[in-house]
Design a protein around this motif. Structure first.
Motif, PDB file in Angstrom:
ATOM      1  N   ALA A   1     -15.993  36.335 -38.758  1.00 35.78           N
ATOM      2  CA  ALA A   1     -16.504  37.395 -37.897  1.00 35.78           C
ATOM      3  C   ALA A   1     -15.854  38.735 -38.218  1.00 35.78           C
ATOM      4  CB  ALA A   1     -16.284  37.035 -36.426  1.00 35.78           C
ATOM      5  N   VAL A   2     -14.537  38.750 -38.425  1.00 32.63           N
ATOM      6  CA  VAL A   2     -13.866  40.025 -38.697  1.00 32.63           C
ATOM      7  C   VAL A   2     -14.253  40.545 -40.080  1.00 32.63           C
ATOM      8  CG1 VAL A   2     -11.745  39.048 -39.685  1.00 32.63           C
ATOM      9  CG2 VAL A   2     -11.677  41.261 -38.548  1.00 32.63           C
ATOM     10  N   ALA A   3     -14.504  39.657 -41.023  1.00 32.51           N
ATOM     11  CA  ALA A   3     -14.963  40.092 -42.344  1.00 32.51           C
ATOM     12  C   ALA A   3     -16.321  40.784 -42.240  1.00 32.51           C
ATOM     13  CB  ALA A   3     -15.043  38.900 -43.290  1.00 32.51           C
TER      14      ALA A   3
ATOM     15  N   GLY B   1     -23.465  43.077 -36.216  1.00 35.40           N
ATOM     16  CA  GLY B   1     -22.427  42.079 -36.460  1.00 35.40           C
ATOM     17  C   GLY B   1     -22.538  40.893 -35.538  1.00 35.40           C
ATOM     18  N   LEU B   2     -22.793  41.162 -34.255  1.00 36.36           N
ATOM     19  CA  LEU B   2     -22.950  40.070 -33.292  1.00 36.36           C
ATOM     20  C   LEU B   2     -24.134  39.188 -33.660  1.00 36.36           C
ATOM     21  CD1 LEU B   2     -22.350  42.082 -29.988  1.00 36.36           C
ATOM     22  CD2 LEU B   2     -20.734  40.563 -31.141  1.00 36.36           C
TER      23      LEU B   2
ATOM     24  N   THR C   1      -8.787  32.289 -25.819  1.00 34.46           N
ATOM     25  CA  THR C   1      -8.323  32.675 -27.160  1.00 34.46           C
ATOM     26  C   THR C   1      -9.424  32.742 -28.207  1.00 34.46           C
ATOM     27  OG1 THR C   1      -7.840  30.359 -27.741  1.00 34.46           O
ATOM     28  CG2 THR C   1      -6.064  31.625 -26.729  1.00 34.46           C
ATOM     29  N   LYS C   2     -10.643  32.302 -27.891  1.00 34.53           N
ATOM     30  CA  LYS C   2     -11.714  32.260 -28.876  1.00 34.53           C
ATOM     31  C   LYS C   2     -12.727  33.344 -28.554  1.00 34.53           C
ATOM     32  CE  LYS C   2     -14.483  30.907 -32.053  1.00 34.53           C
ATOM     33  NZ  LYS C   2     -14.229  31.489 -33.382  1.00 34.53           N
ATOM     34  N   MET C   3     -12.606  34.515 -29.207  1.00 34.79           N
ATOM     35  CA  MET C   3     -13.433  35.660 -28.862  1.00 34.79           C
ATOM     36  C   MET C   3     -13.928  36.354 -30.125  1.00 34.79           C
ATOM     37  SD  MET C   3     -10.976  37.203 -25.876  1.00 34.79           S
ATOM     38  CE  MET C   3     -10.159  36.096 -24.732  1.00 34.79           C
ATOM     39  N   ASP C   4     -14.919  35.772 -30.771  1.00 33.77           N
ATOM     40  CA  ASP C   4     -15.449  36.364 -32.002  1.00 33.77           C
ATOM     41  C   ASP C   4     -16.086  37.715 -31.760  1.00 33.77           C
ATOM     42  OD1 ASP C   4     -14.589  34.232 -33.466  1.00 33.77           O
ATOM     43  OD2 ASP C   4     -16.519  33.199 -33.490  1.00 33.77           O
TER      44      ASP C   4
ATOM     45  N   GLY D   1     -23.330  41.843 -25.275  1.00 34.38           N
ATOM     46  CA  GLY D   1     -23.486  41.105 -26.518  1.00 34.38           C
ATOM     47  C   GLY D   1     -22.197  40.449 -26.971  1.00 34.38           C
ATOM     48  N   ARG D   2     -21.075  41.153 -26.815  1.00 37.21           N
ATOM     49  CA  ARG D   2     -19.781  40.590 -27.218  1.00 37.21           C
ATOM     50  C   ARG D   2     -19.490  39.294 -26.477  1.00 37.21           C
ATOM     51  NH1 ARG D   2     -17.101  46.142 -26.444  1.00 37.21           N
ATOM     52  NH2 ARG D   2     -16.469  45.182 -24.471  1.00 37.21           N
ATOM     53  N   THR D   3     -19.700  39.312 -25.155  1.00 29.59           N
ATOM     54  CA  THR D   3     -19.382  38.139 -24.355  1.00 29.59           C
ATOM     55  C   THR D   3     -20.303  36.975 -24.686  1.00 29.59           C
ATOM     56  OG1 THR D   3     -18.715  39.647 -22.581  1.00 29.59           O
ATOM     57  CG2 THR D   3     -18.950  37.339 -22.011  1.00 29.59           C
ATOM     58  N   ALA D   4     -21.566  37.257 -24.972  1.00 37.47           N
ATOM     59  CA  ALA D   4     -22.500  36.191 -25.349  1.00 37.47           C
ATOM     60  C   ALA D   4     -22.029  35.485 -26.619  1.00 37.47           C
ATOM     61  CB  ALA D   4     -23.900  36.759 -25.542  1.00 37.47           C
TER      62      ALA D   4
END
Length: 485
Positions: free
Chosen positions: A120-122, A263-264, A335-338, A416-419
Motif C-alpha cells: 500500500a505504501v509503495a 491509491g485506495l 494496527t492494520k490501517m492500509d 475511503g481510508r476507513t473502508a
C-alpha cells in the motif's frame, strides 16, 4: 356440517413459509439496506446543506437530527466494543488450548499485516511522484496551524501499557466535564494477560472461562441487535457528513484527493483481489462476505466503531474460526490501517514536500516506508490519520504546518481510508486461515450478507470440541438453507 364448510387451516410448514416470504418482501438484504440508506442519507444531507445553518455556530434542525442519529449509532457500537474484545480474546485463548500452531498464527498475521502495508505504501509513493499533488493545488499555506495531537515512537509503548484494568482513559472538556474513552490496544493486552493467566491456573479457572464464553454469547446477541440499526445510523452519518462538509472544498485539493482515492481503489480492487486469487480464494465471495463491514466503515469513518461487524463478517461470512478471528480482528483494528497509515501518509508527505519545495532523497522515501509499515502500531493508542501524518512529517523533518493544508478535505478522504482499513482487517485473517488450513471453505464459498444475522452458531461457543463439531454441522445446514434463500 361445520367441518365441511370451514376453510382449511394452513399447516405449520405453510404458515412458516408464508411468514418467511412476507419477511423477505419487507426486508431486503443487509447490504441492500445500507445502499438504500446511503442514497437517502445523501439526499437528506443535500437538503440540509441547502437549508443552511441557523447562524454561524448553530446548524439547522435537519443537520442536528442527522448528527444525533449518526452519533448515537456509533456510540452504541463503541459501548459494546470493550466487553466484546475482552471476552472474545479470553474465550479465544481458551479455545486455542486445542490449537498446536497458535504462535505461528500470530506470527503469520503480523507478517501479512506488514506485507499488505508495504504494498500500500509503495502505491502511495508512486502516485505521489506521478501525479505531483503538491504542485497542482490552489490551496494557500496555513503557517499558524498547529496539529492538536501528534504521533511519536514512544506512543507505541505508552499505548501498550494499560493505565487501569478496564483500559479507560479520561479527559476534561473545555467546560470542565470529564469524558471517558477506551484504548482498544490496552484492552487487547489486558485480555491476553488474563486469558493466559487463566490457562496457567488450570482447573480452578474453568468456571471463569465458562462464564466468559457465556457472557460473550450474551454480548454478541446485544451486538447483533445494534448492528440491525446500521441502515438507520447510515442515514444519519452520511447525511451529516454531506450537510457539514459537502464537496465545495475538493477542487482546491483536487489532485491530492484524486491521488488518495486512486491509491485506495488500487489497494481495494486490485491488490486485495490479487492476494486472494494467489491464495486460491474467490474474489467475489470475499467482497460479498466483507461488504457489509466495508460499507459501514465508509459511512462511520471508524475502524473501532465497525469492529463488531468486521469480526462478525470475518467469522460468519468468510469462514475464519472464531478462536483465531477474535484475536486477529481486534488486533487489526488497532494496527492494520492500509488506508490511514500507508497510502494517506505517503501521498500527504510527498504533497507537503512538493508544496514547500523541499526535495526528498531515497533515504526519505525509505523512511516513509518504514513509518507506514511500523508506525501504525506506534500510534495505536491514539486516533485519527492526522496523528499518523504528523509522525511521518516529523520523522522526515517536514513542517507540521503542512497538516493544516490538508485538513479541509480530511473528512471526505477519511471515508475511503476507513473502508480500506476495514477491508484489510478482514482480508488478512482470511488469507492466514486459508494458508494454515483452518478456513471453513464451505462457509466462505457461500458468503452472503443475507444470512448475516442468523443465530445457528451462538450456543456452540461454550464447549471447545463440541462447538467445532456442532458448528460444522450447522454450517452445512446454514449453507444449504440460506444460500438458496
Amino acid at each position: 356440517m361445520s367441518d365441511s364448510t370451514s376453510p382449511r387451516q394452513p399447516t405449520a410448514d405453510e404458515a412458516a413459509s408464508t411468514s418467511t416470504a412476507r419477511r423477505r418482501l419487507r426486508f431486503p438484504s443487509f447490504g441492500t439496506q445500507i445502499i438504500i440508506a446511503l442514497v437517502l442519507g445523501v439526499a437528506l444531507g443535500y437538503v440540509a446543506r441547502e437549508m443552511g445553518p441557523v447562524d454561524d455556530s448553530t446548524p439547522n434542525w435537519l443537520t442536528d437530527v442527522l448528527g444525533t442519529i449518526g452519533s448515537s449509532f456509533i456510540n452504541l457500537l463503541r459501548a459494546v466494543v470493550p466487553p466484546l474484545v475482552f471476552l472474545a480474546i479470553v474465550a479465544s485463548i481458551a479455545n486455542l488450548r486445542q490449537v498446536t500452531n497458535a504462535a505461528r498464527l500470530a506470527g503469520q498475521t503480523l507478517l501479512w499485516f506488514a506485507i499488505t502495508a508495504l504494498i500500500a505504501v509503495a502505491i502511495g509513493i508512486t502516485l505521489g511522484l506521478v501525479l505531483q499533488p503538491g504542485n497542482a493545488t490552489s490551496v494557500s499555506a496555513s503557517p499558524d496551524y498547529e496539529p492538536g495531537s501528534t504521533g511519536s515512537w514512544t506512543d507505541f509503548l505508552v499505548g501498550l501499557l494499560p493505565t487501569n484494568v478496564l483500559g479507560l482513559e479520561g479527559s476534561a472538556g473545555e467546560t470542565g466535564e470529564v469524558g471517558f474513552s477506551f484504548n482498544v490496544l490496552q484492552i487487547v493486552v489486558i485480555a491476553l494477560v488474563v486469558g493466559i493467566a487463566a490457562l496457567k491456573v488450570g482447573k480452578p479457572a474453568e468456571p471463569f472461562l465458562t462464564f466468559s464464553a457465556s457472557a460473550l454469547a450474551v454480548v454478541q446477541k446485544v451486538l447483533w441487535w445494534i448492528i440491525r440499526l446500521a441502515p438507520i445510523g447510515t442515514v444519519g452519518l452520511i447525511g451529516r457528513a454531506v450537510a457539514t462538509y459537502g464537496w465545495d472544498l475538493v477542487p482546491t485539493l483536487g489532485m491530492f484527493t484524486v491521488a488518495i482515492y486512486a491509491g485506495l481503489a488500487l489497494v481495494l480492487f486490485v491488490v486485495y483481489p490479487v492476494l486472494l486469487a494467489t491464495n486460491g480464494l474467490a474474489v467475489g465471495q470475499y467482497f460479498r462476505g466483507a461488504w457489509p463491514a466495508i460499507q459501514l466503515a465508509f459511512v462511520s469513518r471508524s475502524s473501532i466503531g465497525t469492529l463488531p461487524l468486521t469480526q462478525r463478517v470475518t467469522e460468519r461470512n468468510l469462514g475464519v474460526p472464531r478462536s483465531y478471528a477474535s484475536f486477529a480482528v481486534p488486533l487489526g483494528a488497532t494496527t492494520k490501517m492500509d488506508g490511514c497509515a500507508a497510502i494517506y501518509p505517503a501521498v500527504a508527505a510527498i504533497f507537503v514536500a512538493q508544496f514547500y519545495d523541499i526535495p526528498l532523497s531515497i533515504t526519505d522515501y525509505l523512511l516513509i516506508v518504514f513509518v507506514s509499515v511500523v508506525g501504525s502500531a506506534a500510534t495505536a493508542g491514539l486516533t485519527g490519520a492526522t496523528v499518523m501524518l504528523t509522525l511521518t512529517l516529523s520523522t522526515l523533518g517536514l513542517p507540521l504546518e503542512g497538516v493544516g493544508l490538508l485538513i479541509a478535505v480530511d473528512a471526505i478522504l477519511d471515508m475511503g481510508r476507513t473502508a480500506v482499513n476495514v477491508a484489510g482487517q478482514a482480508l488478512v485473517p482470511t488469507i492466514v486461515a486459508k494458508r494454515e488450513g483452518i478456513l471453513d471453505r464451505a462457509r466462505y464459498d457461500a458468503a452472503s450478507a443475507q444470512d448475516l444475522f442468523s443465530d445457528d452458531e451462538v450456543p456452540d461457543e461454550i464447549d471447545g470440541e463440541a462447538r467445532a463439531t456442532t458448528a460444522g454441522a450447522d454450517r452445512e445446514t446454514a449453507g444449504a438453507g440460506t444460500t438458496r434463500a
